[in-house]
Design a protein around this motif. Structure first.
Motif: not given
Length: 252
Positions: A162-165, A189-190, A209-210, A226-227
């Motif tokens: 789901r992250l990739a999409a 890498g997020l 920040p995470l 956000y990407k």
């Protein structure tokens, strides 16, 4: 005539984030129901407590808080039975729901049991995701960005897919899954584009920040990533205490 069942979204925690409509109906209903843990106070009630009156009848829906999934169907069956008697007597019932009633809200379980028999009205509330973006100071999504909401308990493989999409992501229900999810985001890498938020709009609110988030996370926490295509500034806003200090310094 029967009473009306109202599902009131009371927002993420700040009592001032109730809508005017929710406040009006809350004050008007003679019976107020809300979810409550078997130990400690009800979070939904604590948000609205300043608006309740001694004349109102309160009905806590006690759901045991357990790590494992608790079969709460029987509890909502009993609550629906009890509240249906109140509605049949012609009294309106306001059911408080943290955030928004239909966004992972507990009210939906009463709705599916009672909406076919009684008038029902849903009053939307400010969800934690929307409040989180405002607190972070970074928009959730824009233009054709795809926003995805991911529950933290999902397995790593599904979260990765789901992250990739997605272009923008809100990971909610983190709690005991925090370390696993943080490791997953590092692997993807997020980390650099992710903000960590907990107890949004409350006095104990934390935003950072995470990469700087350590230790455990409470249930009321989330990660916003956000990407997408927008070049938004990812720096976090100055903490409210520092803002107050700066204002005081300028005033003097």
């Amino acid at each position: 005539m029967t009473g009306t069942l109202y599902g009131l979204g009371v927002g993420p925690g700040d009592p001032e984030l109730l809508t005017l409509k929710a406040l009006r109906l809350l004050r008007a209903c003679p019976v107020v129901a809300y979810p409550a843990p078997d130990t400690g106070q009800s979070f939904a009630r604590s948000i609205a407590s300043g608006y309740l009156s001694a004349e109102q009848t309160e009905y806590p829906i006690v759901v045991p808080m357990r790590i494992e999934r608790f079969p709460a169907q029987d509890i909502y069956d009993v609550a629906a039975r009890d509240l249906s008697r109140v509605l049949q007597d012609g009294q309106d019932v306001a059911v408080l729901c943290e955030g928004d009633p239909f966004f992972y809200g507990s009210f939906m379980y009463l709705y599916e049991r009672l909406a076919g028999r009684f008038p029902c009205e849903i009053v939307p509330g400010v969800s934690s995701v929307m409040a989180g973006a405002a607190a972070l100071g970074r928009p959730l999504a824009a233009r054709n960005d795809v926003l995805t909401v991911i529950p933290g308990p999902l397995p790593d493989s599904e979260i990765s897919d789901r992250l990739a999409a997605a272009d923008a992501v809100a990971i909610i229900k983190i709690g005991r899954h925090f370390k696993r999810i943080r490791t997953l985001l590092e692997r993807e890498g997020l980390t650099g584009s992710a903000g960590y938020l907990e107890r949004i709009s409350l006095a104990q609110e934390r935003i950072l920040p995470l990469a700087e988030a350590e230790g455990s996370a409470p249930y009321f926490s989330m990660i916003l990533v956000y990407k997408g295509a927008e070049n938004w500034i990812t720096n976090l806003p100055v903490e409210s205490s520092q803002i107050a200090a700066n204002v005081s310094e300028r005033a003097s």
